[in-house]
Design an enzyme around this catalytic site. Sequence first.
Site, PDB file in Angstrom:
ATOM      1  N   ASN A 139      41.952  45.461   7.861  1.00  0.00           N
ATOM      2  CA  ASN A 139      43.214  44.602   7.257  1.00  0.00           C
ATOM      3  C   ASN A 139      43.689  45.303   5.880  1.00  0.00           C
ATOM      4  O   ASN A 139      42.879  45.971   5.132  1.00  0.00           O
ATOM      5  CB  ASN A 139      42.804  43.263   6.874  1.00  0.00           C
ATOM      6  N   ARG A 157      35.851  36.210   8.414  1.00  0.00           N
ATOM      7  CA  ARG A 157      36.186  36.057   9.818  1.00  0.00           C
ATOM      8  C   ARG A 157      36.569  37.508  10.337  1.00  0.00           C
ATOM      9  O   ARG A 157      35.865  38.243  10.977  1.00  0.00           O
ATOM     10  CB  ARG A 157      36.992  34.961  10.183  1.00  0.00           C
ATOM     11  N   ASP A 158      37.772  38.016  10.154  1.00  0.00           N
ATOM     12  CA  ASP A 158      38.274  39.062  10.608  1.00  0.00           C
ATOM     13  C   ASP A 158      37.708  40.594  10.109  1.00  0.00           C
ATOM     14  O   ASP A 158      37.482  41.460  10.747  1.00  0.00           O
ATOM     15  CB  ASP A 158      39.906  39.312  10.474  1.00  0.00           C
ATOM     16  N   HIS A 180      47.498  45.214   9.551  1.00  0.00           N
ATOM     17  CA  HIS A 180      46.260  46.026   9.536  1.00  0.00           C
ATOM     18  C   HIS A 180      46.564  47.459   8.866  1.00  0.00           C
ATOM     19  O   HIS A 180      48.037  47.873   9.156  1.00  0.00           O
ATOM     20  CB  HIS A 180      45.528  46.380  10.799  1.00  0.00           C
ATOM     21  N   CYS A 240      39.579  44.458  15.247  1.00  0.00           N
ATOM     22  CA  CYS A 240      39.334  43.675  16.464  1.00  0.00           C
ATOM     23  C   CYS A 240      38.573  44.176  17.654  1.00  0.00           C
ATOM     24  O   CYS A 240      38.715  45.390  17.759  1.00  0.00           O
ATOM     25  CB  CYS A 240      40.983  43.243  17.391  1.00  0.00           C
ATOM     26  N   HIS A 299      50.066  39.199   9.297  1.00  0.00           N
ATOM     27  CA  HIS A 299      48.905  39.822   9.245  1.00  0.00           C
ATOM     28  C   HIS A 299      48.989  41.320   9.667  1.00  0.00           C
ATOM     29  O   HIS A 299      49.343  41.389  10.698  1.00  0.00           O
ATOM     30  CB  HIS A 299      48.060  38.751  10.462  1.00  0.00           C
TER      31      HIS A 299
END
Length: 306
Positions: free
Chosen positions: A251, A17-18, A211, A242, A209
């Site tokens: 990430n 996803r990310d 980055h 994002c 979470h």
Amino acid sequence: MTARRPTAIDIVEVGPRDGLQNDSRHLSTEAKVEMIAKLAGAGLRRIEAASFVNPKRVPQMADAEAVLARVVDLPGVSVSGLVLNGRGFERALAAGLREISFVAVATDTMAARNQGTTARGLVETWAGIAKRAEAEGLFRSVTIAVAFGCPFEGEVPLARVIEIARALAESGADEISLADTIGVATPLAVEERFAALSEAVPGLPMRAHFHNTRNTGYANADAALRSGVTVLDASLGGLGGCPFAPGATGNIATEDLVSMLERDRVATGVSLELLRDATLWLEGEMGRRLPAHGAHVSPWPRVLAA
């Protein structure tokens, strides 16, 4: 005073996803399914596989339902999807998910860019989704985005983050995550914010979470573990970013995180060797070398010839 590291943690793999949502290379549905299968085979037991967003805004996620139809029943794996509003929740429910993620945002400017509303509006949206998710028996994970800094408004007051966290928890959540969306967190900020979160919502599991935009992601992950966090997000190969946050990069990489944790005797249940293989496969699919280091260094410890 921070806590000692736990002896074991959970890693939520967010690469499908990310990791893919902001990349110019669009993987096929078949490749996404294979990626998720490789991650599950390596031992990841929580995988965020898709997001239910407008495909015109995030075309990389246009095949969310097609992907989930192939992976939602993977044995021993909790496959989740990101929902941003009521429509996204309906899609997640129809896809058969048993776990959802929701993103609230700590600043109004980012909330408008990301979800077309205000920070307060997102808290109100969550209140409606949370009750329905509870009734359906879904696991509910909520993330506060730009919890350490916003690309548009700069520093984010800790009091604002905690106010949002309390409101989200009151509506119902099974865990709360603080996200360093643009990679500006430092270990001290991580310790301070998770200490405040723990005090504000005692007993609620905390997730983080990070980055690695400014190369502090792994130090921040270690600080989070020392602060009572029991769940960390990571992305295969270090992919990520994002679409609505200028300059946001990848990430922390799953393989590099696992390598660090296993050396520190924090069990993850994940095979580093299989992660390395998965990253090399993904580099072939993406047509370039990815930010992670783990797939391109010798395995450790290495037995030297006598």
